[in-house]
Design a protein around this motif. Sequence first.
Motif, PDB file in Angstrom:
ATOM      1  N   ARG A 261       0.820  -1.211   0.000  1.00  0.00           N
ATOM      2  CA  ARG A 261       0.000   0.000   0.000  1.00  0.00           C
ATOM      3  C   ARG A 261       0.856   1.265   0.000  1.00  0.00           C
ATOM      4  N   ASP A 262       1.995   1.201   0.698  1.00  0.00           N
ATOM      5  CA  ASP A 262       2.834   2.407   0.795  1.00  0.00           C
ATOM      6  C   ASP A 262       3.950   2.438  -0.237  1.00  0.00           C
ATOM      7  N   GLY A 263       3.955   1.506  -1.195  1.00  0.00           N
ATOM      8  CA  GLY A 263       4.954   1.607  -2.236  1.00  0.00           C
ATOM      9  C   GLY A 263       5.160   0.329  -3.028  1.00  0.00           C
ATOM     10  N   VAL A 264       5.735   0.505  -4.213  1.00  0.00           N
ATOM     11  CA  VAL A 264       6.124  -0.614  -5.074  1.00  0.00           C
ATOM     12  C   VAL A 264       7.611  -0.844  -4.851  1.00  0.00           C
ATOM     13  N   ARG A 274      11.746   1.375  -2.635  1.00  0.00           N
ATOM     14  CA  ARG A 274      10.292   1.477  -2.528  1.00  0.00           C
ATOM     15  C   ARG A 274       9.854   2.785  -3.188  1.00  0.00           C
ATOM     16  N   LEU A 275       9.041   2.674  -4.236  1.00  0.00           N
ATOM     17  CA  LEU A 275       8.544   3.838  -4.967  1.00  0.00           C
ATOM     18  C   LEU A 275       7.272   4.322  -4.292  1.00  0.00           C
ATOM     19  N   GLY A 276       7.298   5.520  -3.729  1.00  0.00           N
ATOM     20  CA  GLY A 276       6.181   5.988  -2.928  1.00  0.00           C
ATOM     21  C   GLY A 276       5.285   7.012  -3.582  1.00  0.00           C
ATOM     22  N   GLU A 277       5.784   7.690  -4.619  1.00  0.00           N
ATOM     23  CA  GLU A 277       4.963   8.678  -5.320  1.00  0.00           C
ATOM     24  C   GLU A 277       5.307   8.617  -6.806  1.00  0.00           C
ATOM     25  N   LEU A 278       4.278   8.456  -7.649  1.00  0.00           N
ATOM     26  CA  LEU A 278       4.482   8.181  -9.065  1.00  0.00           C
ATOM     27  C   LEU A 278       3.624   9.110  -9.912  1.00  0.00           C
ATOM     28  N   GLN A 279       4.048   9.278 -11.159  1.00  0.00           N
ATOM     29  CA  GLN A 279       3.289  10.141 -12.073  1.00  0.00           C
ATOM     30  C   GLN A 279       3.394   9.597 -13.495  1.00  0.00           C
ATOM     31  N   LYS A 280       2.242   9.329 -14.095  1.00  0.00           N
ATOM     32  CA  LYS A 280       2.208   8.962 -15.513  1.00  0.00           C
ATOM     33  C   LYS A 280       2.354  10.212 -16.366  1.00  0.00           C
TER      34      LYS A 280
END
Length: 308
Positions: A261-264, A274-280
């Motif tokens: 839930r808090d990251g990939v 751990r990726l916590g904030e992403l943008q397409k």
Amino acid sequence: MRLVFAGTPEFAALALRQILAAGHQVVLVLTQPDRPSGRGMALRASPVKELANAAGLEVFQPPTLRDALVQQRIRAAGAEAMVVAAYGLILPQAVLDMPSHGCINIHASLLPRWRGAAPIQRAILAGDQETGVSIMQMEAGLDSGPVLLSASVPISDTDTAASLHETLALLGARLVVDVLARLPLPASPQPEVGITYAAKIDKAEASLDWHRPAWQLARQVRAFNPFPGSTCCLDDVPLKVWRAEAVAGDGRPGMVLRVERDGVVVACGEQALRLGELQKAGGRRLSAAQYLAGTALSPGACCALSGS
């Protein structure tokens, strides 16, 4: 004091604002020519120009300071000192020699470490524990002049280039007002040891290389926030990564180990990220939970270099 001010971005605008608040007479503001910006590529004034216009100051935007007529206009201002902050143009010796107190630069590092264009980003990338601001008497060399005053600040594990920029801009504005109030000040030559150079950030550096250690990639994400952003392709979807941290994990570099839930969590050359904030592309920044609510992703998926 009668001053010329030379600067372009928000970092410089904060200094100009404090200089005006301190009661100095800014007789001429130099800033870069308006640049195309945004999707419509309309010409946009720099933050310094916007502030100068609002304050009723004379603004001059030459593309170079090497022209004799340009130098004549600066000389006619009759400044006692010129304050320079992230201006973006080289000051020739003729300009450096004009003010009686010379040209004073606000540089966002503890000189002689990180001379050059991108000291904030390079300090984060290198894992420096502290940085600061140096108020320097300018000379012909690249950020090589003697230092009038400096102050340091710690770099935290959560600092980004954006947050550190704000801290250093406020510090620089305070220090330069202090220097102006105390001129003439003795200046200390920079040490010959410890010189490093902060090369301009290139967009080609943005791609996350999963063969590198996770802690290096976490620094990259912080250093490249807000520009140019760190990039990757997650399950063939191009993304920018705005927040990440090194965590425990082991696997083939670039393989998604866990979807939480808090990251990939993606395997790296050492540990995992751990990726916590992403943008397409074309989208808004999303927390990992928001991103995963609209995108199916499973362990074993591939996270590749952007453009690969």
